[in-house]
Write an enzyme that holds these catalytic residues in place. Structure first.
Site, short mmCIF file in Angstrom:
data_model
loop_
_atom_site.label_atom_id
_atom_site.label_comp_id
_atom_site.label_asym_id
_atom_site.label_seq_id
_atom_site.Cartn_x
_atom_site.Cartn_y
_atom_site.Cartn_z
N SER A 156 0.87 -1.19 0.06
CA SER A 156 0.06 -0.07 0.04
C SER A 156 0.76 1.18 -0.10
O SER A 156 2.03 1.10 0.24
CB SER A 156 -0.96 0.10 1.41
OG SER A 156 -0.42 0.04 2.48
N ASP B 244 5.82 -7.67 3.58
CA ASP B 244 4.62 -6.69 4.09
C ASP B 244 4.01 -7.76 5.31
O ASP B 244 4.24 -9.00 5.16
CB ASP B 244 3.52 -6.25 3.22
CG ASP B 244 2.87 -5.07 3.57
OD1 ASP B 244 2.48 -4.90 4.81
OD2 ASP B 244 2.56 -4.24 2.80
N CYS C 125 9.97 1.00 2.86
CA CYS C 125 8.69 2.05 2.99
C CYS C 125 7.86 1.43 4.05
O CYS C 125 6.99 2.13 4.65
CB CYS C 125 7.76 1.88 1.67
SG CYS C 125 8.60 2.79 0.33
N SER D 66 11.07 11.31 6.76
CA SER D 66 10.13 12.20 6.90
C SER D 66 10.54 13.43 7.00
O SER D 66 11.44 13.67 7.72
CB SER D 66 8.81 11.59 7.95
OG SER D 66 7.80 12.56 8.15
N TYR E 297 7.41 9.20 16.48
CA TYR E 297 7.69 9.07 15.12
C TYR E 297 8.85 10.03 14.47
O TYR E 297 9.61 9.56 13.77
CB TYR E 297 6.49 9.82 14.28
CG TYR E 297 6.29 9.36 12.78
CD1 TYR E 297 6.26 8.20 12.27
CD2 TYR E 297 6.37 10.62 12.08
CE1 TYR E 297 6.10 8.38 10.77
CE2 TYR E 297 6.36 10.74 10.47
CZ TYR E 297 6.32 9.32 10.01
OH TYR E 297 6.44 9.01 8.59
#
Length: 253
Positions: free
Chosen positions: A15, A36, A84, A146, A159
């Site tokens: 995804s 995954d 990812c 990020s 995070y």
């Protein structure tokens, strides 16, 4: 590295950014293994791009070893790895219910930071033994950080810590692996349209998108995938973290 005919592993490939990257690499002729924990979606995507789905908890040493072994047995040795897989929670250091639970903080770091390094070390141990391609290249690794690594907002301490760690490891890992001909880069996306974002009302998504200076919208997973593919193909990109964010600098909240 020309991805055509090359085996590529994408974690979180079922995804979001991982799916888009798997599709983009497959379109360039790569042979994909999607790692995954959610096999239903990963198997669906793998079936559509002619790849395979492999169950993998990226934070598990044993699980990672098994996943790499399965991918190698079914497709052959991999030369491309795109990390990812990741999770996020929103919680302050100290909130109305008390201090941030240490187990939740640890879980985010285990998946996002330890999991990224786990995949890197297992991939590199195999790739270093492959015959070199043009220019002496044996492998390419693309990590996902990020903008929260630099502009962490209120409630993003876990995070941001995990993604800051991914940024921090990029250069030393690239230096470690240089003698083996394995390049390492990291992409730091801004606000992107992912499954998590799709759960918000359209008005909220539009509001977030308008915070981006230009273009004033959410990023598309295909734009992340395009950069990941360029990193794979451009041999001079190494040891760098690239912000992909439309010039946004996140406010505290």
């Amino acid at each position: 590295m020309n991805p055509s005919g090359i085996v590529a592993i994408v974690t979180g490939g079922g995804s979001g950014l991982g799916e888009a990257t798997a599709r983009a690499l497959a379109a360039k002729g790569a042979r994909l293994a999607l790692f995954d924990v959610g096999m239903d979606r990963a198997e669906k995507v793998a079936g559509e791009i002619g790849g395979i789905a492999v169950k993998c908890d990226v934070s598990s040493a044993e699980g990672g070893e098994a996943a790499f072994a399965e991918a190698a047995e079914r497709l052959g040795p991999a030369r491309i790895l795109v990390n990812c897989a990741g999770i996020a929670i929103a919680m302050k250091t100290v909130g109305k219910d008390g201090p941030h639970p240490l187990d939740l903080y640890r879980k985010v770091l285990e998946v996002n930071l330890l999991g990224t390094f786990n995949m890197i070390r297992l991939f590199a141990a195999r790739a270093q033994n492959l015959d070199p391609l043009d220019g002496g290249e044996r492998g390419v690794i693309v990590n996902t950080a990020s903008v929260a690594a630099f502009d962490g907002q209120i409630g993003q301490v876990a995070y941001s810590s995990s993604k800051g760690g991914v940024v921090g490891m990029t250069l030393p890992v690239a230096r470690d692996l240089a003698r083996s001909g394995i390049r390492v880069c990291t992409i730091a996306p801004g606000i992107f349209r992912t499954p998590m974002m799709d759960g918000l009302p359209k008005e909220a998504q539009d509001s977030l998108g308008h915070q981006v200076p230009f273009p004033p919208r959410l990023g598309e997973p295909s734009e992340y995938a395009a950069l990941a593919c360029h990193i794979v193909e451009n041999q001079m990109l190494n040891g760098e973290t690239i912000r992909l964010d439309g010039a946004i600098r996140m406010a505290p909240k």
